[in-house]
Design a protein around this motif. Structure first.
Motif, PDB file in Angstrom:
ATOM      1  N   GLU A   1       0.833  -1.206   0.000  1.00  0.00           N
ATOM      2  CA  GLU A   1       0.000   0.000   0.000  1.00  0.00           C
ATOM      3  C   GLU A   1       0.868   1.257   0.000  1.00  0.00           C
ATOM      4  O   GLU A   1       0.560   2.232  -0.695  1.00  0.00           O
ATOM      5  CB  GLU A   1      -0.957  -0.008   1.196  1.00  0.00           C
ATOM      6  CG  GLU A   1      -2.053  -1.035   1.058  1.00  0.00           C
ATOM      7  CD  GLU A   1      -2.987  -1.095   2.251  1.00  0.00           C
ATOM      8  OE1 GLU A   1      -4.203  -1.248   2.042  1.00  0.00           O
ATOM      9  OE2 GLU A   1      -2.498  -0.978   3.402  1.00  0.00           O
TER      10      GLU A   1
ATOM     11  N   THR B   1      -4.743   2.890  -0.442  1.00  0.00           N
ATOM     12  CA  THR B   1      -5.293   1.914   0.494  1.00  0.00           C
ATOM     13  C   THR B   1      -6.042   0.870  -0.317  1.00  0.00           C
ATOM     14  O   THR B   1      -6.921   1.201  -1.105  1.00  0.00           O
ATOM     15  CB  THR B   1      -6.245   2.602   1.494  1.00  0.00           C
ATOM     16  OG1 THR B   1      -5.506   3.609   2.182  1.00  0.00           O
ATOM     17  CG2 THR B   1      -6.806   1.613   2.488  1.00  0.00           C
TER      18      THR B   1
ATOM     19  N   PHE C   1     -10.650  -1.842   2.868  1.00  0.00           N
ATOM     20  CA  PHE C   1     -11.374  -1.280   3.997  1.00  0.00           C
ATOM     21  C   PHE C   1     -11.202  -2.308   5.105  1.00  0.00           C
ATOM     22  O   PHE C   1     -11.477  -3.488   4.899  1.00  0.00           O
ATOM     23  CB  PHE C   1     -12.867  -1.112   3.682  1.00  0.00           C
ATOM     24  CG  PHE C   1     -13.169  -0.101   2.618  1.00  0.00           C
ATOM     25  CD1 PHE C   1     -12.911   1.252   2.807  1.00  0.00           C
ATOM     26  CD2 PHE C   1     -13.725  -0.506   1.413  1.00  0.00           C
ATOM     27  CE1 PHE C   1     -13.206   2.186   1.826  1.00  0.00           C
ATOM     28  CE2 PHE C   1     -14.021   0.418   0.418  1.00  0.00           C
ATOM     29  CZ  PHE C   1     -13.763   1.765   0.629  1.00  0.00           C
TER      30      PHE C   1
ATOM     31  N   THR D   1     -11.070  -1.782  -1.530  1.00  0.00           N
ATOM     32  CA  THR D   1     -11.432  -0.415  -1.900  1.00  0.00           C
ATOM     33  C   THR D   1     -11.512  -0.372  -3.428  1.00  0.00           C
ATOM     34  O   THR D   1     -11.127  -1.340  -4.107  1.00  0.00           O
ATOM     35  CB  THR D   1     -10.341   0.572  -1.435  1.00  0.00           C
ATOM     36  OG1 THR D   1      -9.125   0.257  -2.126  1.00  0.00           O
ATOM     37  CG2 THR D   1     -10.140   0.531   0.063  1.00  0.00           C
TER      38      THR D   1
ATOM     39  N   GLU E   1      -9.546   1.185  -5.349  1.00  0.00           N
ATOM     40  CA  GLU E   1      -8.161   1.013  -5.779  1.00  0.00           C
ATOM     41  C   GLU E   1      -7.740  -0.452  -5.683  1.00  0.00           C
ATOM     42  O   GLU E   1      -6.995  -0.956  -6.526  1.00  0.00           O
ATOM     43  CB  GLU E   1      -7.224   1.886  -4.937  1.00  0.00           C
ATOM     44  CG  GLU E   1      -7.417   3.366  -5.129  1.00  0.00           C
ATOM     45  CD  GLU E   1      -8.537   3.949  -4.265  1.00  0.00           C
ATOM     46  OE1 GLU E   1      -9.190   3.215  -3.491  1.00  0.00           O
ATOM     47  OE2 GLU E   1      -8.756   5.170  -4.384  1.00  0.00           O
TER      48      GLU E   1
END
Length: 120
Positions: free
Chosen positions: A50, A56, A59, A68, A70
């Motif tokens: 990360e 990130t 979650f 997420t 991403e």
């Protein structure tokens, strides 16, 4: 897609394999069991990935982890790279499992004289 747009090269295939395992398993502990590495190692590799990506990927809650946006974008490329690593170098190199090795020396007494061992 996160990899080409970020301009960052991800060379840490172990972190990519851990990322994919966490995404599949849903938790750090389950991914660690699947990969046969400890939960702290899983957590550390995921954090480093990360940091490298500047994003990130999950979650996090006390009970589960979910990707997420991403993380969703990074998952397919991460799986491809981890798969390529396994094809070229094998599972142990790409996941980072320690391969136990040791040298053992044994001495055998053939005669015991006056409470002392006399080697052969």
């Amino acid at each position: 897609m996160i990899f080409p747009e970020s301009g960052k090269m991800i060379e840490d295939y172990r972190s990519l394999a851990v990322f994919a395992a966490v995404a599949d398993a849903g938790s750090l502990s389950a991914a660690g069991r699947r990969l046969k590495i400890s939960k702290p190692v899983v957590s550390r590799r995921l954090s480093r990935l990360e940091d490298k990506l500047g994003a990130t990927l999950f979650f996090r809650s006390t009970r589960s982890m979910s990707l997420t946006p991403e993380g969703h974008a990074a998952l397919a490329p991460a799986r491809r790279k981890a798969r390529a690593c396994r094809r070229i170098q094998g599972d142990d190199a790409c996941v980072g499992k320690a391969v136990p090795s040791a040298t053992v020396a044994l001495a055998v007494c053939t005669i015991v004289s006056a409470g002392r061992c006399v080697p052969p």
